[in-house]
Design an enzyme around this catalytic site. Structure first.
Site, PDB file in Angstrom:
ATOM      1  CE1 TYR A  10       1.359   9.173 -10.817  1.00  0.00           C
ATOM      2  CE2 TYR A  10       3.740   9.234 -10.660  1.00  0.00           C
ATOM      3  CZ  TYR A  10       2.503   9.576 -10.161  1.00  0.00           C
ATOM      4  OH  TYR A  10       2.413  10.310  -9.014  1.00  0.00           O
ATOM      5  N   GLY A  66      -9.873  12.007  -4.184  1.00  0.00           N
ATOM      6  CA  GLY A  66      -8.881  11.005  -3.773  1.00  0.00           C
ATOM      7  C   GLY A  66      -8.576  11.122  -2.298  1.00  0.00           C
ATOM      8  CG  LEU A  85     -11.351   7.811   1.513  1.00  0.00           C
ATOM      9  CD1 LEU A  85     -12.287   6.613   1.594  1.00  0.00           C
ATOM     10  CD2 LEU A  85     -11.428   8.644   2.790  1.00  0.00           C
ATOM     11  N   GLY A  86      -6.682   8.449   0.165  1.00  0.00           N
ATOM     12  CA  GLY A  86      -5.355   7.932  -0.164  1.00  0.00           C
ATOM     13  C   GLY A  86      -4.306   8.369   0.841  1.00  0.00           C
ATOM     14  CG  ASP A 145     -15.519   7.512 -11.093  1.00  0.00           C
ATOM     15  OD1 ASP A 145     -14.418   8.070 -11.307  1.00  0.00           O
ATOM     16  OD2 ASP A 145     -15.918   6.507 -11.719  1.00  0.00           O
ATOM     17  CB  ILE A 195     -13.734   6.143  -6.391  1.00  0.00           C
ATOM     18  CG1 ILE A 195     -14.625   5.479  -7.427  1.00  0.00           C
ATOM     19  CG2 ILE A 195     -12.754   5.145  -5.772  1.00  0.00           C
ATOM     20  CD1 ILE A 195     -13.871   4.984  -8.644  1.00  0.00           C
TER      21      ILE A 195
HETATM   22  N1  SER Z   1       5.511   8.175  -5.243  1.00  0.00           N
HETATM   23  C1  SER Z   1       5.128   8.193  -6.624  1.00  0.00           C
HETATM   24  C2  SER Z   1       5.348   6.879  -7.274  1.00  0.00           C
HETATM   25  O1  SER Z   1       6.270   6.201  -6.859  1.00  0.00           O
HETATM   26  C3  SER Z   1       5.893   9.237  -7.356  1.00  0.00           C
HETATM   27  O2  SER Z   1       5.096  10.316  -7.597  1.00  0.00           O
HETATM   28  O3  SER Z   1       4.657   6.551  -8.179  1.00  0.00           O
END
Ligand code: SER
Length: 320
Positions: free
Chosen positions: A142, A8, A10-11, A53, A35
């Site tokens: 999440y 990950g 490039l995030g 990936d 990816i």
């Molecule tokens: N910054 C994240 C979100 O808002 C929290 O881990 O999903």
């Protein structure tokens, strides 16, 4: 010497972390991956980039073996707001991606650093100064994947001796790369709009406090915990870390110290508001302070001054 693979890469976090890691451990010892088929010039010009990936366990293993990786920093994930609209994707990437990383780590003897989040808590968690060890019944996809991830990392450490470590990140604020679909993203967008238009419409309601952190502190937490003496770690994963807690109007007050005619109004997004309401107001980070010396450098005032200056420079604008 550590030989690190960042997934990950490039995030929002990876973009900054990779450059810091290359500075500390040497360009040749930090392999960037994501990816995407290709990466920005500043990443390619300073070291190796691999397109991987995290759902492709075979390729992940091949890349780790090819580069003699002994530490994986696993950042590839789907954030909270996107997770609510694409639950299957969030489950797949956040659970199976982490599982693949942990399996490769077990086979290759690598350490794993991966972040959890304030999203690992839910409405039944104590909201203020949320303790390190407390009720975790999140109500987002999440959050569910983050709690399961914390448990998986603990399990791989206890059962297989994998050196897993991690923190629970709050909302992260930075100017280099944008966050990708979280609930706390408003606290980044507000600065862009303050500089460009001197006003911002918040999708999070007035009075909604969440824990936040400036990126340099987040990067420091990763480096400090990865280097921490394992004999001092009672916890391994999911350390609460905190720097500041604020609601949108608190941020507006700080921005108005630099841009006096800045105006904040609201158009609340029910989905992201419900997520924000389910998360803590502030975390108790005393365990991280005690076990590995965690200490943030930026509060809301220091962050706002730096963020406005750096972002204006990046956008080629003046705001004073
Ligand atoms: N910054 C994240 C979100 O808002 C929290 O881990 O999903």
């Amino acid at each position: 010497m550590k030989k690190i693979l960042v997934t990950g890469g490039l995030g929002q976090i990876g973009t900054e972390l990779i450059m810091t890691l290359r500075g500390v451990y040497g360009n040749e010892n930090v392999i960037a991956s994501s990816i995407e088929p290709d990466c920005p010039d500043f990443i390619r010009e300073t070291g190796v980039y691999e397109s991987v990936d995290v759902l492709d366990a075979k390729k992940l293993g091949e890349v780790c073996r090819k580069h003699d990786i002994n530490q994986i920093v696993h950042l590839a994930a789907i954030l909270s707001a996107v997770g609510e609209s694409k639950p299957q994707l969030a489950y797949d990437i956040n659970m199976n991606g982490l599982f693949n990383v942990l399996e490769v780590a077990r086979e290759t003897g690598s350490g794993v650093f991966t972040p959890s989040s304030i999203a690992a808590f839910g409405p039944s968690t104590p909201k203020d100064m949320t303790p390190q060890d407390t009720v975790q019944r999140p109500t987002t996809m999440y959050g569910v994947t983050k709690v399961a991830g914390e448990l998986l990392c603990d399990y791989y450490h206890q059962r297989y001796g994998v050196d897993t470590r991690g923190v629970r990140f709050p909302g992260l604020i930075s100017y280099k790369a944008l966050p990708g679909g979280g609930t706390t993203d408003y606290a980044v967008h507000i600065y862009y709009e303050a500089i460009k238009n001197r006003k911002y419409t918040s999708y999070i309601a007035q009075g909604t406090k969440m824990d936040m952190m400036y990126m340099p502190d987040a990067i420091k937490s990763i480096l400090d915990l990865m280097e921490a003496d394992p004999s001092k770690l009672i916890h391994r994963n999911a350390f609460n870390i905190a720097a500041m807690s604020f609601a949108p109007e608190d941020l507006a007050v700080e921005i108005m110290k630099h841009i006096p005619d800045f105006r904040l109004d609201y158009a609340v997004d029910p989905v992201r508001q419900e997520i924000a309401d389910s998360w803590p107001n502030s975390l108790d980070d005393s365990t991280a302070r005690a076990e590995w010396g965690w200490k943030p450098e930026y509060d809301i005032a220091k962050m706002t001054a730096d963020m406005l200056e750096k972002l204006a420079e990046k956008l080629g604008k003046t705001y004073k």
